[in-house]
Design a protein around this motif. Structure first.
Motif, mmCIF file in Angstrom:
data_model
loop_
_atom_site.group_PDB
_atom_site.id
_atom_site.type_symbol
_atom_site.label_atom_id
_atom_site.label_comp_id
_atom_site.label_asym_id
_atom_site.label_seq_id
_atom_site.Cartn_x
_atom_site.Cartn_y
_atom_site.Cartn_z
ATOM 1 N N PRO A 187 1.538 -3.728 8.549
ATOM 2 C CA PRO A 187 1.724 -2.452 9.455
ATOM 3 C C PRO A 187 0.533 -1.527 9.274
ATOM 4 O O PRO A 187 -0.123 -1.698 8.187
ATOM 5 N N THR A 188 0.167 -0.718 10.335
ATOM 6 C CA THR A 188 -1.079 -0.207 10.181
ATOM 7 C C THR A 188 -0.727 1.315 9.670
ATOM 8 O O THR A 188 -1.683 2.147 9.731
ATOM 9 N N GLY A 189 0.665 1.681 9.693
ATOM 10 C CA GLY A 189 0.862 2.926 9.152
ATOM 11 C C GLY A 189 2.049 3.028 8.409
ATOM 12 O O GLY A 189 2.823 1.900 8.117
ATOM 13 N N ASP A 203 5.942 2.104 12.547
ATOM 14 C CA ASP A 203 4.787 1.308 12.210
ATOM 15 C C ASP A 203 5.593 0.123 11.356
ATOM 16 O O ASP A 203 5.252 -1.130 11.675
ATOM 17 N N THR A 260 5.397 -2.635 2.251
ATOM 18 C CA THR A 260 5.969 -2.558 3.693
ATOM 19 C C THR A 260 7.419 -2.970 3.635
ATOM 20 O O THR A 260 7.909 -2.851 5.041
#
Length: 316
Positions: A45-47, A52, A243
């Motif tokens: 994930p980018t965030g 996200d 994550t």
């Protein structure tokens, strides 16, 4: 069934063997540090927002489920079917589908056991709920697949296994939604230990769940497991597992949830169990028992009663 397992015991800072306390178990391994695979199969994930994190669990819900029944047998008035269906990650997922004798529509519930446990290890719980008139789907976790290393490997596979089993849970919900004997407004999840970890994720990302039971769950303790098994966590591994950290998803549960823990559970400290219970969102009922990780008959009775009250089930 006697299960040989390695169980983290925080109180003694050691690993103990036994058939009764099965939690976040680690398979026997050499004392070595294992680096994660260079490129995770599932994009990172980018965030850190739920939006996200939830991107890890997106799948093609229109793809054929591909159900194959391998056999069936009666269990009293219930019918137990051994099935396979197509996993969202490829390959085949395995499950038992346990059905009551009447045509329904019935509520339905997905059951997921602890780490490295088989579906048989939570089948008795599923039978108890099914006797109340619930269609029970007992899911085999992805790391139990033949020739696949079991968690905890302390590399990127551990994250992939968590993602795959959550995706299999979502496909299992698809399967239940497609059944004519299921009330799609009453689909629940029942998870033990690692199954509770995955349940927090599933309930946060799949809003079709209307009720959740989380038994003997807690925060991630991978660093303690690694230390007890003479492993060293890499920075990359810790970042990957963040994550799929259940504590990041738990506040986003928005349905009734029963949270059960044992005060003598040596998998977690009392502080860790309190942090877990406080972190969970939704309309939660929290119960702590004078019991170990596997809880006790009182906890089992309470879980049945809690499910029955909310779904207005009749006694068996």
């Amino acid at each position: 069934m006697v299960r040989r397992c390695l169980v983290l015991c925080l109180a003694l800072a050691s690993i103990t063997c036994g058939p009764s306390d099965v939690g976040l178990t680690a398979p026997p391994s050499a004392a070595t540090s294992v680096a994660p695979t260079p490129t995770p199969r599932t994009p990172v994930p980018t965030g850190t927002r739920l939006e996200d994190l939830a991107a890890q669990f997106v799948y093609d819900a229109s793809a054929p489920i591909g159900i194959v029944e391998r056999g069936s047998a009666p269990d009293g008035t219930l019918t137990v079917r051994d099935i396979e269906f197509t996993s969202a990650k490829g390959g085949r997922a395995r499950a038992y589908v346990i059905t009551p004798p009447t045509s329904g529509p019935h509520p339905a519930m997905v059951f997921v056991a602890g780490s490295n446990q088989r579906r048989e290890d939570i089948r008795a719980d599923a039978l108890g709920v099914a006797h109340r008139g619930v269609v029970a789907l007992v899911l085999e976790q992805s790391q139990i697949a033949a020739a696949r290393p079991q968690i905890w490997t302390f590399n990127a596979q551990d994250r992939e296994e968590a993602i795959e089993t959550v995706l299999d849970t979502r496909r299992a919900i698809d399967l239940l939604v497609g059944r004519t004997d299921v009330d799609t407004a009453r689909i629940g999840y029942y998870g033990f230990s690692y199954g509770a970890w995955l349940g927090a994720i599933s309930a946060a990302v799949d809003k079709r769940l209307s009720l959740v039971v989380l038994r003997s769950g807690g925060p991630q303790i991978l660093s303690e497991i690694a230390r007890a098994s003479a492993r060293t966590l890499t920075t990359e591994y810790s970042a990957l597992m963040a994550t799929v950290d259940q504590m990041s998803y738990a506040p986003n549960i928005a349905v009734p949830v029963l949270v059960q823990n044992g005060s003598r559970d040596t998998t977690y400290t009392a502080e860790q169990m309190r942090a877990w219970q406080e972190r969970i969102g939704g309309a939660k009922t929290m119960k702590t028992y004078d019991a170990g990780h596997t809880l006790d008959t009182t906890a089992n009775t309470d879980a049945l009663a809690w499910i029955s009250e909310r779904w207005r089930l009749s006694p068996p």
